[in-house]
Every structure is written in structure tokens, then in C-alpha cells.
Design a protein around this motif. Structure first.
Motif, short mmCIF file in Angstrom:
data_model
loop_
_atom_site.label_atom_id
_atom_site.label_comp_id
_atom_site.label_asym_id
_atom_site.label_seq_id
_atom_site.Cartn_x
_atom_site.Cartn_y
_atom_site.Cartn_z
N GLU A 1 0.83 -1.21 0.15
CA GLU A 1 -0.04 0.00 -0.24
C GLU A 1 0.77 1.26 -0.17
OE1 GLU A 1 -3.08 2.08 -0.56
OE2 GLU A 1 -3.17 -0.17 -0.63
N VAL A 2 1.88 1.04 0.86
CA VAL A 2 2.95 2.19 0.77
C VAL A 2 3.52 2.71 -0.80
CG1 VAL A 2 5.25 3.19 1.36
CG2 VAL A 2 3.77 1.95 2.87
N ARG B 1 2.01 1.71 -3.68
CA ARG B 1 0.87 2.08 -4.20
C ARG B 1 0.69 3.55 -4.12
NH1 ARG B 1 -1.85 -2.49 -2.15
NH2 ARG B 1 -1.85 -4.27 -3.36
N SER B 2 0.63 4.05 -3.02
CA SER B 2 0.40 5.69 -2.65
C SER B 2 1.43 6.40 -3.21
CB SER B 2 0.41 5.64 -1.02
OG SER B 2 1.66 5.67 -0.39
N GLU C 1 9.11 2.25 5.89
CA GLU C 1 8.24 2.96 5.32
C GLU C 1 8.83 4.50 5.32
OE1 GLU C 1 3.83 5.05 5.48
OE2 GLU C 1 4.27 3.10 6.67
N ARG D 1 9.71 6.65 1.78
CA ARG D 1 8.99 7.96 1.44
C ARG D 1 9.97 9.01 1.05
NH1 ARG D 1 3.65 7.67 1.24
NH2 ARG D 1 2.59 5.89 2.53
#
Length: 198
Positions: free
Chosen positions: A75-76, A78-79, A102, A106
Motif C-alpha cells: 500500500e505504501v 501504491r500511494s 516506510e 518515502r
């Protein structure tokens, strides 16, 4: 451990590879045999070759993550603009990209996308660069590249991932020492004593 070792052997993993997994992360073998029996063929089903090192890496990564953590990490990505195909391809290239924190993911993606104008799909083709140190390796090298590009000393279209993967000696010789006569401050830029803006 014996049943799990047998699972690997039954799927064609050579004994030297199994020994490597045991010595690198014996905890992988502490899993219940039922779960391990599901996980190994799953990795094989993804297209990993049991005689290649990345098969063992994939087993190691998947055995160390719960399904919840796995889904959370996907999900990380995908975002951050990664497609399902890109995430799958990245895992085959560099399974360890799924265990990067994460926060590090980022920060790295923010730098590559917003400072270096890289497309997320480009980063997904070289997922190992996300594991590199932003402060000690990525930023100093990118500052040097910015200087060299602005001075017309290197082409704009060089492969950033290739430059980042060079060892320290290779990078210094190819990009810093080679250009010191034309830009003496380059070493100071690389050492972080002179920061560029923009």
C-alpha cells in the motif's frame, strides 16, 4: 527445521543455497511446516528460479513478514505511484525492497521524484537504490551530477541508478577527480561543504 529443509530440497533448491539461508537467517526455518510449505511454492510460482540467489532472498523476505505487513508495504508503494506490475517486477529484481522501512521509502521517493525529476516507474526498475543512504550516498552524488550537467561536462541522460551503484572509488575517479581541473570545488560539493540550490 528438517521438514522445512526438505520442502526446499523438494522444490529444487541446491544444498549450498539452503546452507546460505540457514547461516543468514535461521529464523526462516522456525516457521510452522504448513506455512513454509505454502510459502516456498508461492515464491517459485512468482517465477523465481530455485537455483538462483534471489529465490533464497525472496524466501527470506516473505518468511520474515506477516501477511498484514506485506499488504501494508504494498500500500505504501501504491500511494507513491507504483503499479501492481511494477511492484511485482521490483520484487523479482530485488526482494529486499519489501523490507525497507516506510520512512526510508518515502524520503527516497520524495527526493528522486521531486528533486531529481524521476518517474516512479523508473525507480521501480532499480528498487535497490531505495536501500542506499540518502545522506551519505544519494544526495552527495546527485549534487556532483547537477554541477557536471550544469557545466556541460556530462550528458543529462545518464543512468542515475548506474551512477549510484558504483563503489566509492569508481565514482570518485569517474566523476570527481576526472573533473577537478575544470571545477576545483567539486570535491567540496561531494563532501557536503558546498550545497547547491535548485
Amino acid at each position: 527445521m528438517a521438514p522445512n529443509i526438505a520442502v526446499l530440497q523438494n522444490h529444487g533448491v541446491p544444498n549450498p543455497m539452503i546452507l546460505k539461508l540457514i547461516s543468514g537467517q535461521a529464523i526462516s526455518f522456525i516457521l510452522k511446516s504448513s506455512r513454509f510449505s505454502e510459502m516456498v511454492p508461492m515464491v517459485k510460482g512468482m517465477g523465481f528460479n530455485p537455483v538462483k540467489a534471489n529465490f533464497i532472498q525472496a524466501v527470506r523476505v516473505m518468511s520474515g513478514m506477516s501477511k498484514l505487513n506485506w499488504e501494508g508495504k504494498l500500500e505504501v508503494y501504491r500511494s507513491l505511484g507504483w503499479s501492481e506490475a511494477a511492484m511485482f517486477s521490483a520484487f523479482k529484481l530485488y526482494p529486499n525492497y519489501m523490507v525497507i522501512s516506510e520512512k526510508k521509502i518515502r524520503r527516497g521517493m520524495d527526493f528522486f521524484v521531486n528533486k531529481m525529476n524521476c518517474n516512479p516507474s523508473y525507480i521501480s526498475k532499480y528498487p535497490n537504490i531505495l536501500a542506499l543512504s540518502l545522506k551519505k550516498r544519494i544526495i552527495p552524488r546527485c549534487l556532483v551530477l547537477q554541477v557536471l550537467i550544469s557545466k556541460g561536462l556530462i550528458k543529462k541522460d545518464l543512468c542515475l541508478a548506474t551512477v549510484l551503484k558504483l563503489n566509492e572509488k569508481e565514482f570518485l575517479e569517474k566523476f570527481v577527480i576526472k573533473n577537478l581541473d575544470r571545477f576545483p570545488e567539486l570535491l567540496r560539493v561531494y563532501q557536503g561543504k558546498m550545497e547547491l540550490l535548485g
